[in-house]
Motif scaffolding. Structure first.
Motif, mmCIF file in Angstrom:
data_model
loop_
_atom_site.group_PDB
_atom_site.id
_atom_site.type_symbol
_atom_site.label_atom_id
_atom_site.label_comp_id
_atom_site.label_asym_id
_atom_site.label_seq_id
_atom_site.Cartn_x
_atom_site.Cartn_y
_atom_site.Cartn_z
ATOM 1 N N CYS A 1 7.638 0.682 3.181
ATOM 2 C CA CYS A 1 8.318 1.705 2.371
ATOM 3 C C CYS A 1 8.025 1.458 0.897
ATOM 4 O O CYS A 1 8.527 0.492 0.311
ATOM 5 N N ILE B 1 4.576 4.411 3.601
ATOM 6 C CA ILE B 1 5.237 5.486 2.864
ATOM 7 C C ILE B 1 4.918 5.268 1.384
ATOM 8 O O ILE B 1 5.326 4.267 0.799
ATOM 9 N N GLU C 1 14.273 5.557 2.401
ATOM 10 C CA GLU C 1 13.176 5.376 3.354
ATOM 11 C C GLU C 1 13.490 4.241 4.329
ATOM 12 O O GLU C 1 13.352 4.404 5.548
#
Length: 197
Positions: free
Chosen positions: A116, A37, A124
């Motif tokens: 994340c 992410i 997240e």
């Protein structure tokens, strides 16, 4: 001053310990799938792609970022990475907007690694903690155990940003039965790593 290195002529948003330690972690976890992410400028994505080609050739990688700041060239040969330039989170509601992009991927057999490093690491990490299975490892960047430790032991030494602490993830760690993963290896990188027990 925090020492950083360049990777593929891109200055990653990581400290100097990150890449060596990430390679060790990937060897230890041997993930079948990786979700990143926060693609950013793509230095970490490139590095993960390269490691996986060398030691984990069957690992599938997905990277998500709401802004396509990376400038991947065809010569980069990141053919083992799927790119998504879209927001998959509703941070306000604490949910995935497009769960099918994540849940089907993570539910397959074998270990997963989730990194994340987007715009809201707390959300997240907390959201994705509900979608991992036993043996999966969930990590988040810009971490320190608490603000005091960050000010005294991290800032200007390890990393200058603290966006997530133990207090921020305590509830989801307890609810989802997450335990620490290789803390000694991770600490120098300003990441937190938890494994689903």
């Amino acid at each position: 001053m925090i020492e950083r290195i360049k990777y593929k002529n891109i200055k990653p948003q990581q400290n100097k310990f990150f890449f060596d330690n990430l390679e060790k972690l990937l060897s230890l976890i041997s993930p079948d799938r990786i979700i990143e992410i926060g693609t950013g400028r793509g230095a970490t994505t490139r590095y993960i792609s390269e490691i996986c080609k060398n030691i984990l050739p069957n690992t599938k990688i997905k990277t998500f970022d709401i802004a396509q700041r990376h400038n991947f060239q065809s010569s980069d040969m990141l053919d083992n990475v799927q790119f998504y330039g879209d927001n998959i989170f509703n941070y306000h509601k604490g949910i995935l907007l497009k769960p099918e992009e994540i849940t089907d991927f993570l539910s397959q057999s074998g270990p997963n690694l989730i990194l994340c490093d987007g715009g809201n690491k707390i959300r997240e990490f907390n959201i994705l903690s509900y979608f991992i299975k036993k043996g999966d490892v969930l990590m988040a960047h810009d971490y320190a155990p608490n603000r005091e430790i960050f000010e005294n032991e991290y800032k200007g030494i390890i990393w200058d940003h603290c966006e997530i602490t133990d207090k921020d993830i305590q509830d989801c760690v307890e609810k989802n039965n997450l335990g620490p993963y290789n803390e000694d290896l991770i600490k120098k990188t300003a990441w937190v790593a938890k494994i689903k027990l």
